[in-house]
Design an enzyme around this catalytic site. Structure first.
Site, PDB file in Angstrom:
ATOM      1  N   HIS A 184       0.843  -1.192   0.000  1.00  0.00           N
ATOM      2  CA  HIS A 184       0.000   0.000   0.000  1.00  0.00           C
ATOM      3  C   HIS A 184       0.879   1.243   0.000  1.00  0.00           C
ATOM      4  O   HIS A 184       1.777   1.398   0.838  1.00  0.00           O
ATOM      5  CB  HIS A 184      -0.948  -0.015   1.189  1.00  0.00           C
ATOM      6  CG  HIS A 184      -2.006  -1.060   1.072  1.00  0.00           C
ATOM      7  ND1 HIS A 184      -2.427  -1.816   2.143  1.00  0.00           N
ATOM      8  CD2 HIS A 184      -2.720  -1.494   0.001  1.00  0.00           C
ATOM      9  CE1 HIS A 184      -3.377  -2.665   1.727  1.00  0.00           C
ATOM     10  NE2 HIS A 184      -3.558  -2.474   0.436  1.00  0.00           N
ATOM     11  N   GLU A 187       2.013   3.625   3.057  1.00  0.00           N
ATOM     12  CA  GLU A 187       2.622   3.006   4.231  1.00  0.00           C
ATOM     13  C   GLU A 187       4.147   3.029   4.116  1.00  0.00           C
ATOM     14  O   GLU A 187       4.808   2.007   3.969  1.00  0.00           O
ATOM     15  CB  GLU A 187       2.080   1.583   4.395  1.00  0.00           C
ATOM     16  CG  GLU A 187       0.574   1.564   4.613  1.00  0.00           C
ATOM     17  CD  GLU A 187      -0.048   0.174   4.511  1.00  0.00           C
ATOM     18  OE1 GLU A 187       0.702  -0.819   4.431  1.00  0.00           O
ATOM     19  OE2 GLU A 187      -1.296   0.081   4.502  1.00  0.00           O
ATOM     20  N   ARG A 241      -3.327   4.991  -1.752  1.00  0.00           N
ATOM     21  CA  ARG A 241      -3.159   3.615  -1.267  1.00  0.00           C
ATOM     22  C   ARG A 241      -2.900   2.619  -2.397  1.00  0.00           C
ATOM     23  O   ARG A 241      -2.152   1.654  -2.227  1.00  0.00           O
ATOM     24  CB  ARG A 241      -4.429   3.223  -0.511  1.00  0.00           C
ATOM     25  CG  ARG A 241      -4.592   1.758  -0.144  1.00  0.00           C
ATOM     26  CD  ARG A 241      -5.964   1.555   0.486  1.00  0.00           C
ATOM     27  NE  ARG A 241      -6.349   0.158   0.599  1.00  0.00           N
ATOM     28  CZ  ARG A 241      -6.233  -0.578   1.694  1.00  0.00           C
ATOM     29  NH1 ARG A 241      -5.695  -0.052   2.783  1.00  0.00           N
ATOM     30  NH2 ARG A 241      -6.648  -1.824   1.733  1.00  0.00           N
ATOM     31  N   ASN A 260      -3.618  -5.570  -2.738  1.00  0.00           N
ATOM     32  CA  ASN A 260      -3.859  -6.588  -1.718  1.00  0.00           C
ATOM     33  C   ASN A 260      -5.308  -7.066  -1.706  1.00  0.00           C
ATOM     34  O   ASN A 260      -5.768  -7.673  -0.738  1.00  0.00           O
ATOM     35  CB  ASN A 260      -3.481  -6.051  -0.332  1.00  0.00           C
ATOM     36  CG  ASN A 260      -3.100  -7.172   0.614  1.00  0.00           C
ATOM     37  OD1 ASN A 260      -2.493  -8.163   0.210  1.00  0.00           O
ATOM     38  ND2 ASN A 260      -3.447  -7.026   1.889  1.00  0.00           N
ATOM     39  N   ARG A 261      -6.035  -6.792  -2.789  1.00  0.00           N
ATOM     40  CA  ARG A 261      -7.350  -7.391  -3.040  1.00  0.00           C
ATOM     41  C   ARG A 261      -7.383  -8.000  -4.443  1.00  0.00           C
ATOM     42  O   ARG A 261      -8.433  -8.416  -4.909  1.00  0.00           O
ATOM     43  CB  ARG A 261      -8.467  -6.334  -2.943  1.00  0.00           C
ATOM     44  CG  ARG A 261      -8.572  -5.621  -1.618  1.00  0.00           C
ATOM     45  CD  ARG A 261      -9.028  -6.536  -0.494  1.00  0.00           C
ATOM     46  NE  ARG A 261      -9.262  -5.764   0.722  1.00  0.00           N
ATOM     47  CZ  ARG A 261      -8.323  -5.448   1.608  1.00  0.00           C
ATOM     48  NH1 ARG A 261      -7.076  -5.844   1.389  1.00  0.00           N
ATOM     49  NH2 ARG A 261      -8.596  -4.747   2.688  1.00  0.00           N
ATOM     50  N   HIS A 313       3.011  -4.445   6.470  1.00  0.00           N
ATOM     51  CA  HIS A 313       2.052  -3.364   6.229  1.00  0.00           C
ATOM     52  C   HIS A 313       2.058  -2.406   7.426  1.00  0.00           C
ATOM     53  O   HIS A 313       2.781  -2.606   8.401  1.00  0.00           O
ATOM     54  CB  HIS A 313       0.643  -3.933   6.053  1.00  0.00           C
ATOM     55  CG  HIS A 313       0.415  -4.644   4.760  1.00  0.00           C
ATOM     56  ND1 HIS A 313      -0.391  -4.140   3.764  1.00  0.00           N
ATOM     57  CD2 HIS A 313       0.883  -5.831   4.287  1.00  0.00           C
ATOM     58  CE1 HIS A 313      -0.412  -4.980   2.739  1.00  0.00           C
ATOM     59  NE2 HIS A 313       0.349  -6.009   3.043  1.00  0.00           N
ATOM     60  N   SER A 314       1.222  -1.384   7.353  1.00  0.00           N
ATOM     61  CA  SER A 314       1.041  -0.429   8.431  1.00  0.00           C
ATOM     62  C   SER A 314      -0.371   0.166   8.290  1.00  0.00           C
ATOM     63  O   SER A 314      -0.790   0.435   7.160  1.00  0.00           O
ATOM     64  CB  SER A 314       2.104   0.667   8.320  1.00  0.00           C
ATOM     65  OG  SER A 314       1.901   1.692   9.258  1.00  0.00           O
ATOM     66  N   TYR A 315      -1.137   0.366   9.374  1.00  0.00           N
ATOM     67  CA  TYR A 315      -0.623   0.169  10.710  1.00  0.00           C
ATOM     68  C   TYR A 315      -1.685  -0.479  11.584  1.00  0.00           C
ATOM     69  O   TYR A 315      -2.838  -0.605  11.156  1.00  0.00           O
ATOM     70  CB  TYR A 315      -0.193   1.514  11.323  1.00  0.00           C
ATOM     71  CG  TYR A 315      -1.295   2.528  11.577  1.00  0.00           C
ATOM     72  CD1 TYR A 315      -1.898   2.626  12.824  1.00  0.00           C
ATOM     73  CD2 TYR A 315      -1.701   3.392  10.582  1.00  0.00           C
ATOM     74  CE1 TYR A 315      -2.880   3.565  13.068  1.00  0.00           C
ATOM     75  CE2 TYR A 315      -2.685   4.332  10.810  1.00  0.00           C
ATOM     76  CZ  TYR A 315      -3.277   4.423  12.046  1.00  0.00           C
ATOM     77  OH  TYR A 315      -4.264   5.350  12.279  1.00  0.00           O
ATOM     78  N   GLU A 387       1.298  -5.954  10.588  1.00  0.00           N
ATOM     79  CA  GLU A 387       0.848  -4.560  10.556  1.00  0.00           C
ATOM     80  C   GLU A 387       1.590  -3.806  11.656  1.00  0.00           C
ATOM     81  O   GLU A 387       1.361  -4.022  12.841  1.00  0.00           O
ATOM     82  CB  GLU A 387      -0.661  -4.475  10.791  1.00  0.00           C
ATOM     83  CG  GLU A 387      -1.508  -5.088   9.695  1.00  0.00           C
ATOM     84  CD  GLU A 387      -1.858  -4.085   8.597  1.00  0.00           C
ATOM     85  OE1 GLU A 387      -1.377  -2.929   8.686  1.00  0.00           O
ATOM     86  OE2 GLU A 387      -2.603  -4.460   7.669  1.00  0.00           O
TER      87      GLU A 387
END
Length: 425
Positions: A184, A187, A241, A260-261, A313-315, A387
């Site tokens: 993303h 991040e 994003r 991520n989808r 990832h975050s967060y 995360e």
């Protein structure tokens, strides 16, 4: 330091930096804590309706953070009032926070330039080009232990490279850990943490040689190169994003899909959107995004030796494992739980930071088509999304003065998870 909401001009060291008008003027970040299942469901529905949740939990008593635009404010405040939701204002002026962050980014790049040679400091965030130059330099300096490979290109034709780290013993066919960062765009701390892992395995080899005795590490430091670079172009783009491939929607152009989808495992089911303008847009079809294709192909090429897939990832202080598309658990969920809990315990013991661990759907929220589910499906015994904690006035990234603190803490957890993995496999 305070900044005006107009055009911000910073004069420093004889250079002029211009930060564009703050397009997030009037935007706020609220923290909302659901106390019952109905409230948690309402928050999830708000996400589906276009509210940008930058930190979200389905656990009761755990706060979520949501960006609220001026146009959404009345609806949001009425909703939390009607449903008696605990809420507080976390950031009253997102635009000013973004402007200040950009000043810090530019100042740090001015004061801490890199030549493409030698170790990176933890004093600033790096560009895609700087990251690529760094791993290329490692391969030149440590040719017996490090190998860099071009594995693909982003939509905007930025090169994507992996770095394979070994102990140099020349043994082929070892088990391996595949790790990536920067899915993303906004991040920034994710690639920073991954770069620190690379540093520890390569530059600090003597201390960490045991982590490379029976395992190789293959690392893709920045998946979403286009989106990441876009977030660093100005204040308007900071909260971006997705990827950057354009899609037409009702006569307008909407850019990008959520990588991520975009994976072809329960693709575009719950937790993803079919609207190209949504932050969780799954794409017009699975693997529409070349960046997701690169990760997919790597997974399949490595799965015969791959034991763990780890994506940063975050967060939100989470260590998450499959499944993300259902509340059901994988057959070997005990192993997944053991690895995740070991990482969480190591971090807590070292720094006091508390991570919540468990399956994605049961701990966080349902999100079909994610890379961790696909990694497990592709054959990795353990697949985990880490995360990282939030910090600063925006949440996604620690101020540059705290990058060192965050990346070293993250390494403690990753090292402990690797050690547990070695015990199990």
């Amino acid at each position: 330091m305070k900044f005006s909401l107009g055009l911000l001009v910073l004069l420093a060291c004889g250079a002029t930096f211009v930060v564009a008008d703050q397009d997030y003027e009037g935007y706020r970040i609220y923290e909302v804590t659901p106390s019952n299942a109905e409230q948690a469901s309402i928050l999830h529905q708000l996400s589906a309706e276009g509210f940008d949740f930058i930190g979200q939990s389905r656990l009761l008593g755990q706060p979520s953070r949501v960006i609220v635009s001026p146009g959404q404010l009345d609806k949001f405040l009425q909703l939390v009032k009607d449903h008696k939701m605990i809420h507080s204002l976390f950031n009253s002026n997102l635009g000013a926070s973004i402007a200040e962050e950009f000043v810090q980014l530019q100042m740090q790049r001015l004061m801490n330039p890199i030549t493409g040679k030698g170790r990176l400091s933890n004093e600033r965030y790096y560009s895609h080009e700087e990251i690529i130059n760094y791993i290329d330099d490692l391969a030149q300096r440590y040719p017996k232990r490090v190998y860099v490979k071009t594995v693909g290109w982003s939509y905007e034709k930025r090169v994507l490279k992996t770095i394979t780290i070994t102990n140099g013993d020349g043994k082929f066919g070892k088990k391996l850990i595949f790790m990536d960062g920067g899915f993303h765009a906004r991040e920034w701390i994710s690639p920073a943490a991954v770069l620190y892992v690379i540093d520890q395995l390569v530059e600090n080899f003597q201390e960490n040689a045991y982590l490379l005795e029976d395992y190789d590490w293959v690392i893709l430091p920045l998946v979403n190169a286009d989106g990441y670079e876009h977030t660093q172009t100005g204040t308007l783009a900071r909260m971006w994003r997705k990827t950057r491939q354009p899609y037409n929607y009702l006569g307008q152009t909407c850019y990008g899909a959520d990588p991520n989808r975009n994976f072809d495992f329960h693709w575009n089911e719950e937790g993803a959107s079919s609207n190209p303008c949504s932050d969780t847009y799954a794409g017009p079809n699975a693997f529409s995004e070349p960046e997701a294709v690169v990760v997919r192909d790597l997974m399949h090429s490595l799965s015969d030796r791959g034991i763990m897939y780890l994506t940063i990832h975050s967060y939100g202080n989470y260590l998450l494992y499959p499944w993300g598309w259902t509340s059901d658990l994988p057959d070997n969920w005990q192993d997944l739980d053991a690895v995740a809990s070991t990482g969480a315990e190591a971090i807590k013991n070292a720094t006091g930071t508390v991570y919540t661990y468990g399956s994605s759907t049961n701990v966080l929220y349902i999100a079909a088509g994610a890379s961790d589910d696909y990694g497990y499906y592709a054959g990795f015994n353990v697949s985990i999304t880490m995360e990282l904690p939030g910090a600063g006035s925006i949440g996604f990234n620690p101020p540059v003065t705290r990058i060192e603190e965050f990346v070293t803490e993250t390494w403690i957890g990753i090292r402990a998870m690797a050690e547990k993995l070695f015990e199990l496999y």
